[in-house]
Design a protein around this motif. Structure first.
Motif, PDB file in Angstrom:
ATOM      1  N   CYS A  15      -8.395  -6.268   1.540  1.00 39.22           N
ATOM      2  CA  CYS A  15      -7.786  -5.835   0.402  1.00 39.22           C
ATOM      3  C   CYS A  15      -8.461  -4.829  -0.459  1.00 39.22           C
ATOM      4  CB  CYS A  15      -7.643  -6.994  -0.675  1.00 39.22           C
ATOM      5  SG  CYS A  15      -6.544  -8.338  -0.201  1.00 39.22           S
ATOM      6  N   ASN A  25      -0.955 -10.723  -1.285  1.00 39.08           N
ATOM      7  CA  ASN A  25      -0.672  -9.095  -1.194  1.00 39.08           C
ATOM      8  C   ASN A  25      -0.675  -8.516   0.405  1.00 39.08           C
ATOM      9  OD1 ASN A  25      -0.723  -8.781  -3.772  1.00 39.08           O
ATOM     10  ND2 ASN A  25      -2.952  -8.347  -4.280  1.00 39.08           N
ATOM     11  N   PHE A  26      -1.460  -8.955   1.384  1.00 42.85           N
ATOM     12  CA  PHE A  26      -1.501  -8.548   2.393  1.00 42.85           C
ATOM     13  C   PHE A  26       0.118  -8.683   3.241  1.00 42.85           C
ATOM     14  CE2 PHE A  26      -2.043  -9.108   7.079  1.00 42.85           C
ATOM     15  CZ  PHE A  26      -2.689  -7.880   7.473  1.00 42.85           C
ATOM     16  N   ASP A  67       2.474  -6.102   1.627  1.00 45.71           N
ATOM     17  CA  ASP A  67       2.195  -4.872   2.016  1.00 45.71           C
ATOM     18  C   ASP A  67       2.878  -4.925   3.517  1.00 45.71           C
ATOM     19  OD1 ASP A  67       0.967  -3.924  -0.141  1.00 45.71           O
ATOM     20  OD2 ASP A  67      -1.306  -4.337   0.362  1.00 45.71           O
ATOM     21  N   CYS A  68       2.247  -5.616   4.362  1.00 47.78           N
ATOM     22  CA  CYS A  68       2.693  -5.552   5.844  1.00 47.78           C
ATOM     23  C   CYS A  68       4.248  -5.841   5.849  1.00 47.78           C
ATOM     24  CB  CYS A  68       2.464  -7.132   6.483  1.00 47.78           C
ATOM     25  SG  CYS A  68       2.632  -6.829   8.167  1.00 47.78           S
ATOM     26  N   ASN A 108       5.512  -1.906   4.080  1.00 55.67           N
ATOM     27  CA  ASN A 108       5.071  -1.038   5.315  1.00 55.67           C
ATOM     28  C   ASN A 108       5.640  -1.025   6.574  1.00 55.67           C
ATOM     29  OD1 ASN A 108       3.636   0.533   3.097  1.00 55.67           O
ATOM     30  ND2 ASN A 108       1.781  -0.897   3.465  1.00 55.67           N
TER      31      ASN A 108
END
Length: 163
Positions: free
Chosen positions: A7, A20-21, A24-25, A28
């Protein structure tokens, strides 16, 4: 292992980092795949809700082509908006998406609407034939239904890109 996810500049422990990961994945990598599906789902649920309110009962029989908002318009406008917001309007992908959107929107308003009007006329002509299977008359969209679909498509993209 799953609690150690990158992170920012370091490694953080805990579930907040995992969330969050994952977000984001999604944003994106998978947003181009998931966004049209979400637009279709939101538009379809709204259409079912609106038709159910109008009919004052659950409107499973009205699921299909036609109605407010246009699913097709929501799907193509979500891709146009996603590409515009993420990549810009000066990219080849935006040009292709916009061209495809115009084709779909024009088809929904003209060709498919004309097919629906023809179905009404054919059904009237063949109403006395006992073996005749009635044609679906709800085809195509009005300009308001198309505009509502475009609004739904852009609204679905907004939280994916800006939140």
């Amino acid at each position: 292992f799953y609690s150690l996810l990158p992170c920012g500049s370091g490694v953080v422990f805990g579930h907040y980092c995992q969330l969050n990961f994952i977000l984001d994945c999604f944003v994106n990598y998978y947003s181009y795949l998931i966004t049209p599906f979400l637009a279709w789902l939101v538009a379809g649920c709204l259409k079912f809700l609106i038709n159910s309110i109008k009919a004052r009962q659950l409107a499973f029989g009205l699921i299909g082509y036609g109605g407010l908002p246009s699913n097709h318009s929501a799907i193509v406008s979500s891709m146009v908006a996603l590409i515009a917001f993420k990549e810009g309007i000066d990219t080849p992908a935006f040009g292709v998406a916009l061209t495809l959107a115009f084709i779909v929107l024009l088809d929904a308003n003209s060709l498919r609407r004309a097919v629906g009007k023809h179905a009404v006329a054919i059904n009237k002509l063949a109403k006395d034939d006992p073996e005749y299977q009635q044609l679906r008359e709800r085809m195509g969209h009005t300009k308001i239904e198309i505009l509502a679909g475009v609004i739904v498509g852009v609204a679905v993209v907004y939280p994916i890109v800006f939140i």
